[in-house]
Design an enzyme around this catalytic site. Structure first.
Site, short mmCIF file in Angstrom:
data_model
loop_
_atom_site.label_atom_id
_atom_site.label_comp_id
_atom_site.label_asym_id
_atom_site.label_seq_id
_atom_site.Cartn_x
_atom_site.Cartn_y
_atom_site.Cartn_z
N ASP A 1 20.57 -9.23 -21.56
CA ASP A 1 19.30 -9.19 -22.27
C ASP A 1 19.46 -9.66 -23.72
O ASP A 1 18.56 -10.30 -24.27
CB ASP A 1 18.73 -7.77 -22.23
CG ASP A 1 18.38 -7.34 -20.82
OD1 ASP A 1 17.98 -8.20 -20.02
OD2 ASP A 1 18.54 -6.14 -20.50
N GLU B 1 11.28 -7.07 -13.38
CA GLU B 1 11.29 -5.63 -13.14
C GLU B 1 9.88 -5.05 -13.12
O GLU B 1 9.72 -3.84 -12.97
CB GLU B 1 12.15 -4.91 -14.18
CG GLU B 1 13.63 -5.14 -13.98
CD GLU B 1 14.51 -4.29 -14.87
OE1 GLU B 1 15.67 -4.06 -14.50
OE2 GLU B 1 14.06 -3.87 -15.96
N ALA C 1 27.03 -7.56 -27.76
CA ALA C 1 26.41 -6.44 -27.05
C ALA C 1 27.38 -5.76 -26.11
O ALA C 1 27.29 -4.55 -25.87
CB ALA C 1 25.17 -6.92 -26.30
N ASN D 1 12.56 1.41 -19.69
CA ASN D 1 13.27 2.48 -18.98
C ASN D 1 14.02 3.38 -19.94
O ASN D 1 14.28 3.01 -21.10
CB ASN D 1 14.31 1.89 -18.01
CG ASN D 1 13.70 1.15 -16.84
OD1 ASN D 1 12.59 1.45 -16.41
ND2 ASN D 1 14.42 0.16 -16.34
N SER E 1 23.47 -1.35 -28.34
CA SER E 1 24.50 -2.38 -28.49
C SER E 1 23.97 -3.70 -29.02
O SER E 1 24.75 -4.59 -29.38
CB SER E 1 25.18 -2.63 -27.14
OG SER E 1 24.31 -3.33 -26.25
#
Length: 281
Positions: free
Chosen positions: A229, A134, A259, A10, A268
């Site tokens: 993540d 996703e 992050a 994305n 990050s």
């Protein structure tokens, strides 16, 4: 160490606002930034920055947003030969609102992520595999079914999956909300299950019994986007390197905490040196 990630790609549009809106409320005074994102892409880059060689399989649109979404993956050497272009669907977009404490709200328009098909997968995935939810569930199930070795499923966002997938996984990672959604189904296989609790740390289970727990270092949160993540990429790298459960959880919690100290998902994500430096401290 080689890892294959089958997942979403994305472009994140991030509005940093004085507060997060309530339903029906408009909040003004925000600043806007654009960052590469998507759970699949984020986890691929996280694992790469922690030392793994990573192949990403996914789909983007034939548009300028695709170049932005892939920029950091390319810069850090993630293998993108598995990423195809859809000429009819746009690159996926995540609309993210972040408040000063780092809490966020996220709405995703999947775009090309939801047009990817099983035909993109190799007949056999012979490296360790990371998946998330996703992409279309059929694509995720097919990827797991073609894996011949270690499989990690980050069951996010929470939605129904087959019990066969759950039993096949060597590692399942969920946050506490996702853990409540799946309940006892998580623990019916023989693999490890990790539940994350944000600043509260993480716990690892096997067949429903606690194996280990860890807490992250104290940090000042700026933006929690991407922290989960970073954790997934880190826990997979740690387990594949043979770290013991407590050490692996601590390593992953530290990566996730780092992050959260910086804005954006992929910008990050910490390097191996950063994680090890904080662990030593």
């Amino acid at each position: 160490m080689n890892i294959t990630v089958v997942g979403s790609i994305n472009l994140d549009l991030v509005a940093s606002a004085p507060s997060l809106p309530e339903p029906g409320e408009t909040v003004t005074g925000a600043t806007l930034a654009r960052h590469p994102g998507g759970k699949g892409a984020n986890q691929a880059l996280a694992a790469r920055k922690l030392g793994a060689e990573v192949l990403l399989i996914g789909r983007v649109g034939d548009d300028a947003m695709a170049d932005e979404a892939l920029a950091l993956l390319e810069a850090f050497g993630v293998e993108l030969s598995g990423v195809e272009t859809d000429v009819d669907a746009p690159t996926g977009v995540a609309l993210i609102a972040v408040d000063p404490s780092g809490e966020n709200q996220i709405v995703v328009a999947a775009g090309a992520n939801h047009t990817i098909t099983n035909a993109r997968l190799p007949a056999r995935i012979e490296t360790p595999l990371i998946v998330q939810l996703e992409l279309p569930i059929a694509m995720v199930e097919a990827a797991v079914g073609r894996a011949t070795g270690f499989v990690c499923a980050n069951l996010a966002p929470a939605q129904p999956v087959s019990e066969q997938l759950l039993r096949r996984c060597d590692l399942i990672v969920v946050n506490e909300i996702e853990a409540a959604f799946y309940g006892d189904l998580l623990h019916r296989g023989g693999g490890r299950v990790v539940v994350t609790y944000g600043a509260g740390g993480a716990m690892m289970f096997q067949r429903g019994e606690e194996v280990a727990r860890a807490v992250p270092p104290k940090i000042t949160a700026v933006d929690a986007t991407g922290a989960g993540d970073a954790f997934v990429g880190a826990i997979v790298v740690a387990m594949l390197e043979g770290m013991q459960p407590k050490a692996a959880l601590t390593f992953a919690c530290t990566a996730g905490a780092l992050a959260a100290t910086r804005a954006g998902a992929q910008p990050s994500l910490p390097t191996r040196d950063e994680v090890e430096t904080l662990l030593r401290a």
